[in-house]
Design a protein around this motif. Structure first.
Motif, PDB file in Angstrom:
ATOM      1  N   ALA A  15       1.318  -1.190  -0.097  1.00  0.00           N
ATOM      2  CA  ALA A  15      -0.249  -0.016  -0.041  1.00  0.00           C
ATOM      3  C   ALA A  15       1.009   1.051  -0.063  1.00  0.00           C
ATOM      4  O   ALA A  15       0.964   2.282  -0.367  1.00  0.00           O
ATOM      5  CB  ALA A  15      -0.937  -0.294   1.232  1.00  0.00           C
ATOM      6  N   VAL A  24      -4.901   1.725  -3.168  1.00  0.00           N
ATOM      7  CA  VAL A  24      -5.521   1.010  -2.458  1.00  0.00           C
ATOM      8  C   VAL A  24      -6.508   2.148  -1.791  1.00  0.00           C
ATOM      9  O   VAL A  24      -6.517   3.480  -1.997  1.00  0.00           O
ATOM     10  CB  VAL A  24      -4.483   0.878  -1.059  1.00  0.00           C
ATOM     11  CG1 VAL A  24      -3.359  -0.330  -0.921  1.00  0.00           C
ATOM     12  CG2 VAL A  24      -4.015   2.062   0.147  1.00  0.00           C
ATOM     13  N   ARG A  25      -7.785   1.937  -1.140  1.00  0.00           N
ATOM     14  CA  ARG A  25      -8.974   2.178  -0.930  1.00  0.00           C
ATOM     15  C   ARG A  25      -8.470   2.709   0.055  1.00  0.00           C
ATOM     16  O   ARG A  25      -8.717   3.969   0.074  1.00  0.00           O
ATOM     17  CB  ARG A  25      -9.650   1.004  -0.277  1.00  0.00           C
ATOM     18  CG  ARG A  25     -11.371   2.029  -0.250  1.00  0.00           C
ATOM     19  CD  ARG A  25     -12.316   1.421   0.826  1.00  0.00           C
ATOM     20  NE  ARG A  25     -14.203   1.909   0.600  1.00  0.00           N
ATOM     21  CZ  ARG A  25     -14.915   0.845   0.732  1.00  0.00           C
ATOM     22  NH1 ARG A  25     -15.225   0.114   0.598  1.00  0.00           N
ATOM     23  NH2 ARG A  25     -15.683   1.810   1.240  1.00  0.00           N
ATOM     24  N   ARG A  40     -10.932  -6.360   1.889  1.00  0.00           N
ATOM     25  CA  ARG A  40     -10.590  -5.118   1.471  1.00  0.00           C
ATOM     26  C   ARG A  40      -8.414  -5.044   1.157  1.00  0.00           C
ATOM     27  O   ARG A  40      -8.634  -4.977   0.530  1.00  0.00           O
ATOM     28  CB  ARG A  40     -10.321  -3.810   2.355  1.00  0.00           C
ATOM     29  CG  ARG A  40     -10.197  -2.747   1.348  1.00  0.00           C
ATOM     30  CD  ARG A  40     -10.287  -1.519   2.195  1.00  0.00           C
ATOM     31  NE  ARG A  40     -10.448  -1.489   3.948  1.00  0.00           N
ATOM     32  CZ  ARG A  40      -8.942  -1.463   4.399  1.00  0.00           C
ATOM     33  NH1 ARG A  40      -7.789  -0.777   3.528  1.00  0.00           N
ATOM     34  NH2 ARG A  40      -9.346  -1.506   5.808  1.00  0.00           N
ATOM     35  N   ASP A  59      -6.753  -5.019  -2.452  1.00  0.00           N
ATOM     36  CA  ASP A  59      -5.893  -3.778  -2.325  1.00  0.00           C
ATOM     37  C   ASP A  59      -4.066  -5.112  -3.353  1.00  0.00           C
ATOM     38  O   ASP A  59      -3.327  -4.199  -4.046  1.00  0.00           O
ATOM     39  CB  ASP A  59      -5.685  -3.351  -0.892  1.00  0.00           C
ATOM     40  CG  ASP A  59      -6.395  -2.584  -0.272  1.00  0.00           C
ATOM     41  OD1 ASP A  59      -7.241  -1.904  -1.333  1.00  0.00           O
ATOM     42  OD2 ASP A  59      -7.179  -1.887   0.398  1.00  0.00           O
TER      43      ASP A  59
END
Length: 410
Positions: free
Chosen positions: A255, A262-263, A300, A304
């Motif tokens: 990330a 990524v969120r 998630r 990711d």
């Protein structure tokens, strides 16, 4: 059948009802203690603790019937008949509970004689009172009818429930209600006997010991049955938390290499704190992110990781997979297979590649033949193994691997 604290206030009807039943029955049990009885006797009303105990037990049973109704209301269409029966019983019980408590209170204050305080048991304290059969008869009639309905409804629903933990819970609660019915029958018979005749102390004590044992066993089975389905949800959350902690280091490094992919970006709130900063950031990422649950957060993380790996394929050398496999086979690893170690080597090496696209690679993506699929049952264990292998690989190993590729970076 969840028992999270916030569901007591803003959960669904069934959750609020279960919490209400637990609370009312807990108060009823507390009234059995000497401390609470002495506190209530201080009001100047003898045996007030018994009246409160019986009244709260009726309230708990009524709320329990409401819970049964709510469970069937949320169920499938093939139990509509059971749902209608439960709803009808609950409506009758809700109306009857008010009248039952009112009549019991009237009998308590106006029909029962002053108690015999030489004994601890309510039936013995009022043995021979004409009001005792009225008072206890109403309580046992209400309790027995409600327990019978719950036993039949839960026993029938257990056969049709596909979820194992819920099926076990319903069977335990159904067995508990059978014990409750048996308890009511024994106590009712004893009330009738002591109303028309006098029994010895040994018989009275034996009756109390037997019925109390049934009551304790009933409470134990019902409590375990009510929370049994929670074990499934708790187990899932525990496994999700373990997986998140296992994946966090890999997810964080990926990330940080591609924060726009990524969120939610990794936490750096405590980065400057010595010793505990990393642990606090990890805790914040794993347990305090905006996701609605740990399972959603785990999903998630896997998404990711895959998304960042896709971006790394734009910059990784095309023959990185072959070199990573060769190096993984040449260095035995007792904990991981060569494919897992090769994948971890590929990720560690690709992260060291600078820029956004490998020279001479154009728009071609570097091969990445390690994808286990998108099924969480296979993907999460696979990524956990990769994350563990990744943590054992040094950057020097990755640079050595990059130096062997046809296209590498200084």
């Amino acid at each position: 059948m969840r028992l999270r604290a916030k569901s007591a206030l803003n959960g669904r009807r069934r959750e609020r009802s279960l919490w209400g039943a637990f609370a009312a029955l807990a108060v009823s049990w507390l009234c059995r203690t000497t401390m609470v009885n002495d506190l209530l006797d201080a009001t100047g009303i003898p045996d007030l603790g018994f009246l409160v105990k019986h009244a709260t037990a009726i309230v708990g049973i009524c709320v329990l019937l409401r819970y049964v109704t709510a469970v069937y209301a949320d169920a499938e269409a093939d139990v509509r008949r059971s749902a209608r029966i439960s709803a009808a019983v609950h409506r009758i019980a809700a109306r009857a509970s008010v009248g039952t408590i009112a009549v019991m209170a009237a009998a308590f204050f106006f029909l029962l004689n002053p108690p015999d305080t030489s004994t601890l048991f309510f039936l013995e304290r009022h043995e021979g009172d004409l009001g005792l059969p009225i008072y206890m008869g109403l309580f046992y009639l209400y309790m027995g009818a409600a327990a019978t309905v719950c036993a039949v409804q839960w026993g029938g629903a257990a056969r049709a429930t596909p979820i194992r933990s819920v099926r076990i819970g319903m069977r335990l609660m159904s067995c508990a209600m059978v014990l409750a019915v048996l308890y009511v029958l024994l106590r009712t018979a004893f009330v009738v006997v002591i109303t028309v005749t006098t029994v010895s102390d040994s018989v009275s004590q034996a009756q109390e010991a037997l019925t109390d044992s049934l009551l304790y066993l009933f409470s134990l089975l019902w409590g375990i049955g009510a929370i049994a389905p929670v074990s499934r949800a708790g187990s899932e959350r525990y496994r999700a938390a373990r997986s998140l902690l296992s994946l966090h280091w890999l997810w964080r490094e990926l990330a940080m290499a591609a924060p726009d992919v990524v969120r939610y970006r990794p936490s750096r709130l405590f980065a400057r704190l010595p010793f505990v900063g990393q642990a606090l950031d990890t805790f914040r990422d794993v347990f305090a992110s905006p996701d609605v649950s740990l399972l959603v957060r785990l999903n998630r993380y896997t998404v990711d990781i895959r998304d960042v790996i896709f971006e790394l394929r734009r910059r990784a050398p095309v023959d990185l997979v072959e070199r990573a496999r060769d190096l993984a086979r040449s260095v035995p690893d007792d904990l991981h297979g060569s494919e897992i170690r090769a994948e971890a080597l590929w990720i560690r090496s690709a992260l060291l590649c600078e820029g956004t696209e490998a020279p001479g690679q154009s728009a071609t993506l570097a091969p990445y033949p390690f994808d286990p699929g998108t099924d969480p049952r296979h993907e999460v264990p696979h990524l956990r193994a990769v994350a563990t292998a990744y943590s054992r690989i040094r950057n020097s190993d990755a640079r050595t691997l990059l130096a062997r590729t046809t296209t590498h970076y200084a």
